[in-house]
Design a protein around this motif. Structure first.
Motif, PDB file in Angstrom:
ATOM      1  N   MET A  23     -41.451 -41.485 -24.978  1.00 44.35           N
ATOM      2  CA  MET A  23     -41.330 -40.317 -24.131  1.00 44.35           C
ATOM      3  C   MET A  23     -41.453 -39.273 -24.879  1.00 44.35           C
ATOM      4  SD  MET A  23     -38.013 -41.958 -22.569  1.00 44.35           S
ATOM      5  CE  MET A  23     -37.827 -42.919 -23.679  1.00 44.35           C
ATOM      6  N   ARG A  24     -42.211 -38.219 -24.337  1.00 47.75           N
ATOM      7  CA  ARG A  24     -42.576 -36.865 -25.032  1.00 47.75           C
ATOM      8  C   ARG A  24     -42.694 -35.834 -23.942  1.00 47.75           C
ATOM      9  NH1 ARG A  24     -47.103 -35.660 -22.923  1.00 47.75           N
ATOM     10  NH2 ARG A  24     -48.917 -36.996 -22.646  1.00 47.75           N
ATOM     11  N   GLU A  25     -42.349 -34.469 -24.365  1.00 47.60           N
ATOM     12  CA  GLU A  25     -42.361 -33.433 -23.404  1.00 47.60           C
ATOM     13  C   GLU A  25     -43.918 -33.302 -22.958  1.00 47.60           C
ATOM     14  OE1 GLU A  25     -41.667 -29.919 -25.908  1.00 47.60           O
ATOM     15  OE2 GLU A  25     -39.686 -30.715 -26.376  1.00 47.60           O
ATOM     16  N   MET A  26     -43.823 -33.142 -21.584  1.00 44.88           N
ATOM     17  CA  MET A  26     -44.934 -33.024 -20.618  1.00 44.88           C
ATOM     18  C   MET A  26     -45.507 -31.461 -21.077  1.00 44.88           C
ATOM     19  SD  MET A  26     -44.414 -34.972 -17.209  1.00 44.88           S
ATOM     20  CE  MET A  26     -46.300 -34.645 -16.954  1.00 44.88           C
ATOM     21  N   SER A  27     -46.821 -31.166 -21.164  1.00 41.77           N
ATOM     22  CA  SER A  27     -47.363 -29.786 -21.328  1.00 41.77           C
ATOM     23  C   SER A  27     -48.493 -29.832 -20.336  1.00 41.77           C
ATOM     24  CB  SER A  27     -48.025 -30.080 -22.775  1.00 41.77           C
ATOM     25  OG  SER A  27     -48.978 -30.729 -22.881  1.00 41.77           O
ATOM     26  N   SER A  32     -53.548 -33.519 -15.132  1.00 37.37           N
ATOM     27  CA  SER A  32     -54.752 -33.968 -14.830  1.00 37.37           C
ATOM     28  C   SER A  32     -54.597 -34.206 -13.074  1.00 37.37           C
ATOM     29  CB  SER A  32     -54.911 -35.432 -15.346  1.00 37.37           C
ATOM     30  OG  SER A  32     -53.811 -36.408 -15.166  1.00 37.37           O
ATOM     31  N   GLU A  33     -55.858 -34.724 -12.691  1.00 43.44           N
ATOM     32  CA  GLU A  33     -56.121 -34.892 -11.411  1.00 43.44           C
ATOM     33  C   GLU A  33     -55.180 -36.544 -11.063  1.00 43.44           C
ATOM     34  OE1 GLU A  33     -59.848 -35.399  -9.566  1.00 43.44           O
ATOM     35  OE2 GLU A  33     -60.517 -33.421 -10.483  1.00 43.44           O
ATOM     36  N   ARG A  34     -55.207 -37.412 -12.033  1.00 44.12           N
ATOM     37  CA  ARG A  34     -54.291 -38.797 -11.818  1.00 44.12           C
ATOM     38  C   ARG A  34     -52.798 -38.315 -11.805  1.00 44.12           C
ATOM     39  NH1 ARG A  34     -52.509 -42.096 -16.218  1.00 44.12           N
ATOM     40  NH2 ARG A  34     -52.682 -44.362 -15.497  1.00 44.12           N
ATOM     41  N   VAL A  35     -52.412 -37.518 -12.637  1.00 48.39           N
ATOM     42  CA  VAL A  35     -50.968 -37.351 -12.726  1.00 48.39           C
ATOM     43  C   VAL A  35     -50.790 -36.411 -11.306  1.00 48.39           C
ATOM     44  CG1 VAL A  35     -48.942 -36.004 -13.694  1.00 48.39           C
ATOM     45  CG2 VAL A  35     -50.632 -37.313 -15.025  1.00 48.39           C
ATOM     46  N   ALA A  36     -51.466 -35.365 -10.957  1.00 45.90           N
ATOM     47  CA  ALA A  36     -51.046 -34.814  -9.814  1.00 45.90           C
ATOM     48  C   ALA A  36     -51.432 -35.535  -8.384  1.00 45.90           C
ATOM     49  CB  ALA A  36     -52.274 -33.629  -9.539  1.00 45.90           C
ATOM     50  N   SER A  37     -51.852 -36.844  -8.422  1.00 40.85           N
ATOM     51  CA  SER A  37     -52.166 -37.726  -7.340  1.00 40.85           C
ATOM     52  C   SER A  37     -50.684 -38.425  -7.176  1.00 40.85           C
ATOM     53  CB  SER A  37     -53.063 -38.801  -7.467  1.00 40.85           C
ATOM     54  OG  SER A  37     -52.829 -39.665  -8.754  1.00 40.85           O
ATOM     55  N   TRP A  38     -49.830 -38.493  -7.920  1.00 36.08           N
ATOM     56  CA  TRP A  38     -48.710 -38.805  -8.042  1.00 36.08           C
ATOM     57  C   TRP A  38     -47.753 -38.405  -6.824  1.00 36.08           C
ATOM     58  CZ3 TRP A  38     -46.721 -38.944 -13.640  1.00 36.08           C
ATOM     59  CH2 TRP A  38     -47.384 -39.856 -14.477  1.00 36.08           C
ATOM     60  N   PHE A  39     -48.041 -37.021  -6.801  1.00 36.63           N
ATOM     61  CA  PHE A  39     -47.114 -35.994  -5.986  1.00 36.63           C
ATOM     62  C   PHE A  39     -47.694 -36.183  -4.401  1.00 36.63           C
ATOM     63  CE2 PHE A  39     -46.733 -34.445 -10.116  1.00 36.63           C
ATOM     64  CZ  PHE A  39     -45.449 -34.167 -10.223  1.00 36.63           C
ATOM     65  N   MET A  55     -50.543 -31.967  -4.577  1.00 37.09           N
ATOM     66  CA  MET A  55     -50.408 -31.048  -5.472  1.00 37.09           C
ATOM     67  C   MET A  55     -51.839 -30.813  -6.348  1.00 37.09           C
ATOM     68  SD  MET A  55     -47.570 -30.433  -8.577  1.00 37.09           S
ATOM     69  CE  MET A  55     -46.277 -30.528  -7.649  1.00 37.09           C
ATOM     70  N   THR A  56     -52.450 -29.803  -6.513  1.00 37.72           N
ATOM     71  CA  THR A  56     -53.594 -29.723  -7.278  1.00 37.72           C
ATOM     72  C   THR A  56     -53.179 -29.508  -8.731  1.00 37.72           C
ATOM     73  OG1 THR A  56     -53.567 -27.123  -7.446  1.00 37.72           O
ATOM     74  CG2 THR A  56     -54.570 -28.156  -5.480  1.00 37.72           C
ATOM     75  N   THR A  57     -54.424 -29.895  -9.603  1.00 36.81           N
ATOM     76  CA  THR A  57     -54.230 -29.731 -11.051  1.00 36.81           C
ATOM     77  C   THR A  57     -53.409 -28.270 -11.689  1.00 36.81           C
ATOM     78  OG1 THR A  57     -56.400 -29.232 -11.485  1.00 36.81           O
ATOM     79  CG2 THR A  57     -55.685 -31.509 -11.687  1.00 36.81           C
ATOM     80  N   LEU A  60     -49.992 -28.617 -10.336  1.00 33.77           N
ATOM     81  CA  LEU A  60     -49.203 -29.329 -11.441  1.00 33.77           C
ATOM     82  C   LEU A  60     -48.824 -28.661 -12.619  1.00 33.77           C
ATOM     83  CD1 LEU A  60     -47.927 -31.948 -12.472  1.00 33.77           C
ATOM     84  CD2 LEU A  60     -50.195 -32.699 -12.958  1.00 33.77           C
ATOM     85  N   GLU A  61     -50.001 -27.894 -13.208  1.00 32.31           N
ATOM     86  CA  GLU A  61     -49.885 -27.144 -14.610  1.00 32.31           C
ATOM     87  C   GLU A  61     -48.759 -25.893 -14.327  1.00 32.31           C
ATOM     88  OE1 GLU A  61     -52.538 -24.401 -17.514  1.00 32.31           O
ATOM     89  OE2 GLU A  61     -53.480 -25.635 -15.972  1.00 32.31           O
TER      90      GLU A  61
END
Length: 158
Positions: A23-27, A32-39, A55-57, A60-61
């Motif tokens: 686990m690390r801090e998200m930044s 990314s599109e991949r992580v944004a697709s989770w939402f 959610m768009t990238t 998400l940012e």
């Protein structure tokens, strides 16, 4: 001076090693599109009380940017074999009381119900109590999340 009082004035960069994950801090680089697709998944949105259907990238940012990584912390859960984020932990910390409220989301569907929670929870708890010096850890789970409910009721669960 207690450990939690000392931590209030300093910023710690989180890196937490666990079995098969870290686990690390998200930044912003995680937006990314991949992580944004989770939402776009109803169970993810429900788990963090997000009403918007996607959610768009860029959104998400901005979402990641709302976490100051001190009182509001967002940790990525990363597969150590692929270095790909598979989920995240949202932490709200009240340093004065020494309390953390945490919510975990496994965004990658193929990682759900595969033991990620069991793998990362001991290291996460050690981080909260031993490293951060907090006294209370509470977690939220959806009542419809049968796997997490079973985990929390199992012997040896937090």
């Amino acid at each position: 001076m207690s450990v939690s009082q000392a931590v209030v004035g300093m910023r710690r960069v989180a890196f937490i090693a666990a079995r098969n994950f870290y686990m690390r801090e998200m930044s912003a680089t995680d937006a990314s599109e991949r992580v944004a697709s989770w939402f776009s998944q109803p169970e993810v949105r429900a788990g963090i009380n997000l009403r918007k259907a996607s959610m768009t990238t860029q959104e998400l940012e901005a979402y990641i940017g709302r976490f100051d990584q001190h009182s509001r912390v967002l940790l990525a859960i990363v597969d150590q074999h692929t270095d790909l984020p598979v989920g995240f932990i949202d932490m709200d910390i009240d340093w004065k009381v020494g309390r953390c409220l945490a919510s975990m989301v496994i965004g990658e569907e193929e990682y759900r119900n595969t033991g990620v929670t069991t793998a990362v929870s001991p290291a996460f708890r050690a981080y909260v109590f031993a490293t951060l010096g907090l006294k209370i850890l509470t977690a939220t789970a959806l009542a419809t999340n049968v796997a997490v409910a079973r985990y929390l009721k199992s012997p040896g669960a937090p």
